[in-house]
Design a protein around this motif. Structure first.
Motif: not given
Length: 489
Positions: A369-378
Motif C-alpha cells: 500500500i502506498s505511503q505517499e503523502k498525497d494521491s497522484s494521477w500517475e
C-alpha cells in the motif's frame, strides 16, 4: 473505549477538541453555525438516511479525469495468477504451496485462530452458495437451475409497475435492504459509464472472455462462445450500486480469521442476487449482470459506489470506505431499465483522512500500500513493470496488488489492512460517531485521532477473543443503516 462511552458527553468531548464555544461552523468558517452536537443532530441539515455528518456533494472527493479513463478488461486484475506472474514470476506459482504448509504448521501447533473449532467454523461457512454463479444466472436472466423465475406482469395479467423515479428508488432501497443489501445508490447510465467505467470484457479468463457491447435493443442478452458477446442496451438505463456488509469483528481477527471474514459475505449476496432479479422481473423490468459473481460484472463496483454516494475512495484502493461500517463489505452494481432517481456523491471526510492516516500501509506486511503523502494521477511502476491492472483517470493512491495477492497466498491469509483500518470500528461507543463527525467537518484533528486509535488499541485483536463476543446475527450490525430502529422515515 467503554469508559469513554459512559463518562464523556458530547459537549465534554468537544471541549477536549477545543470546539465547544467556537461552534463547529466557526472552526471551518462554514455556515450554519452549530454550538454543539445535539444542536446539529436536530437540524434539518442532516442527511436523511445517513449519519448526520455525511454531506451530499456534486462531485466525489476523489478527483476524476474522464479523458484519461479507459474501459478495463475484467481479466486484467490482480486476482489472476497470469497477471501477477508479469511482476513476480514463478514466486506466484509457489505461493499457495508455501501458504498451505504455513497453515498446516499453525494447525499442528494448535495456534490461536487455527484450532479445531476455528477450522470447523470456516468449513461450515463454505457450504455451496447458489444464486450467484453464472451457472445459475446469466448476463440478463436465469436458467432456472437453482432459482425459479418470478412471473412477469404479462404472465400475471397486469400492467408493469409505474411510478416516479423517486418512488422507484425508495422501493428498490427497501427491497434490497430486505434481501440483504446494506447501502444502496443509484446512477443514470451515461456515456461516461459506457465509454469509461463499464468493463470492456465481463469475464476473467482472456481465452473465453466475451466483450461487453452496446446495441439498440430493448433487453440485454448474451450469446455463447466462440465469438460470444454480452449485450447492454443503448437506451436509457440506470445502475444500482449495492454494498453488502462484512463482519467488522471477523476482519479485526486477521489474519487468522480473515478467510472467514471474506467468506462471511457470500451467503448474503447469493440471496440478494436472486431476490433482486425476481423482484425487478415481477415489476416488469430487467436486471443486467450478477450481484456477487466475478465473471459477469458491469464494472469493478467501486466507481458507481463513489459516484452514487455509497462510499468514498481510500488509500488502500481496493475497498471503498463507507461512513456506516468503514472498510468491511462488498460492492456490486447491476443495470436496469427501471427509471430511478440518481443519488449524489458524499463527503464524510474519509478520503481526506486517508491522506494523513497511513495505518493500512504501516501494517501491510509486503509493503503493497502506498505511503505517499498525497494521491497522484500517475501510476507508479510495479516491480519495474508498467501497471496494467489498475484503471487510469483518478487521482489516487496506488496499491501493488500482485505482491498483495502473492504474499497472502504465501502466508496462508492476510487482510490486515481491512482489520487495522481506523474506520473498521463498531458504533457501540458514542465517541466513534463524534470522531467521524469531526473528521467530516475539519481535518485539524486527523493526526490526533490516528494516535488516539493506537492508544485505545483499535485494529486487529487476538483471534480467540472472537468466540467470547455476544454478536448479532451473521456477526454484523444491520441496524447501522437504519434510522431510529427503522421507525424513522
Amino acid at each position: 473505549m467503554s469508559s469513554f462511552h459512559s463518562t464523556v458527553s458530547r459537549r465534554d468531548f468537544m471541549k477536549v477538541l477545543g470546539l465547544a464555544g467556537a461552534g463547529l461552523g466557526g472552526v471551518v468558517g462554514a455556515a450554519p453555525v452549530f454550538h454543539d452536537l445535539d444542536e446539529l443532530m436536530s437540524s434539518s441539515e442532516a442527511n436523511p438516511g445517513r449519519p448526520w455528518w455525511v454531506k451530499q456533494v456534486d462531485e466525489p472527493t476523489i478527483e476524476i479525469d474522464w479523458d484519461m479513463m479507459e474501459r478495463h478488461a475484467g481479466f486484467r486484475q490482480a486476482q489472476r495468477a497470469e497477471i501477477n506472474r508479469i511482476y513476480y514470476g514463478d514466486r506466484v506459482d509457489k505461493a499457495s504451496a508455501i501458504g498451505n504448509a504455513a497453515n498446516k504448521a499453525r494447525y499442528d501447533a494448535n495456534e490461536l485462530g487455527y484450532r479445531h473449532k476455528d477450522r470447523a467454523l470456516y468449513s461450515g461457512d463454505t457450504a455451496l452458495n447458489i444464486c450467484r454463479e453464472a451457472g445459475d444466472f446469466g448476463w440478463a436472466g436465469t436458467n432456472g437451475k437453482n432459482v425459479i423465475p418470478s412471473q412477469t406482469p404479462e404472465q400475471m395479467g397486469i400492467p408493469k409497475w409505474t411510478g416516479s423515479p423517486e418512488e422507484a428508488s425508495q422501493m428498490m432501497r427497501s427491497a434490497i435492504r430486505l434481501y440483504g443489501g446494506s447501502l444502496v445508490g443509484f446512477l443514470d447510465v451515461t456515456d461516461h459509464e459506457r465509454k469509461h467505467v463499464f468493463l470492456s470484457h465481463g469475464e476473467k479468463d482472456p481465452k473465453t472472455a466475451r466483450p461487453i457491447v452496446y446495441e439498440d435493443v430493448d433487453r440485454a442478452y448474451e450469446t455463447p462462445n466462440p465469438n460470444g458477446k454480452l449485450v447492454f442496451p443503448t437506451k436509457q438505463m440506470w445502475e444500482i450500486s449495492v454494498s453488502t456488509q462484512g463482519s467488522n469483528e471477523l476482519f479485526r481477527r486477521a489474519p487468522a480469521l480473515s478467510l472467514l471474514a471474506n467468506r462471511n459475505t457470500f451467503p448474503t449476496v447469493g440471496v440478494l442476487n436472486a431476490c433482486t432479479f425476481n423482484f425487478l422481473r415481477a415489476l416488469g423490468y430487467q436486471q443486467v449482470a450478477i450481484i456477487g459473481n466475478d465473471g459477469l460484472y458491469l464494472d469493478s463496483g467501486g466507481p458507481p459506489a463513489i459516484m452514487s454516494g455509497v462510499g468514498e475512495a481510500s488509500r488502500q484502493k481496493l475497498y471503498t470506505l463507507t461512513p456506516e461500517y468503514g472498510a468491511p463489505g462488498r460492492l456490486y452494481s447491476i443495470g436496469t431499465d427501471l427509471p430511478l432517481a440518481p443519488t449524489k456523491p458524499i463527503d464524510a471526510g474519509m478520503y481526506r483522512f486517508c491522506h494523513s492516516c497511513h495505518k493500512c500501509a504501516n501494517f501491510c506486511p509486503p509493503g503493497a500500500i502506498s505511503q505517499e503523502k498525497d494521491s497522484s494521477w500517475e501510476m507508479p511502476l510495479v516491480n519495474g513493470q508498467p501497471n496494467i491492472f489498475s484503471v487510469k483517470g483518478t487521482k489516487a493512491f496506488y496499491t501493488d496488488f500482485p505482491i498483495c495477492r502473492t504474499y497472502t497466498n504465501e502466508n496462508g491469509a492476510c487482510m490486515l489492512c481491512w482489520g487495522e483500518c481506523t474506520f473498521t470500528v463498531n458504533r457501540g461507543a458514542m465517541v466513534h460517531g463524534i470522531i467521524k463527525s469531526t473528521i467530516s467537518t475539519t481535518g485539524l484533528f486527523n493526526g490526533f485521532f490516528y494516535k488516539m486509535a493506537e492508544t485505545f488499541d483499535y485494529g486487529c485483536k487476538e483471534p480467540d477473543s472472537w468466540w467470547e463476543l455476544n454478536l448479532p446475527v451473521f456477526g454484523q450490525d444491520y441496524n447501522v443503516v437504519s434510522s431510529s430502529g427503522a421507525y424513522k422515515k
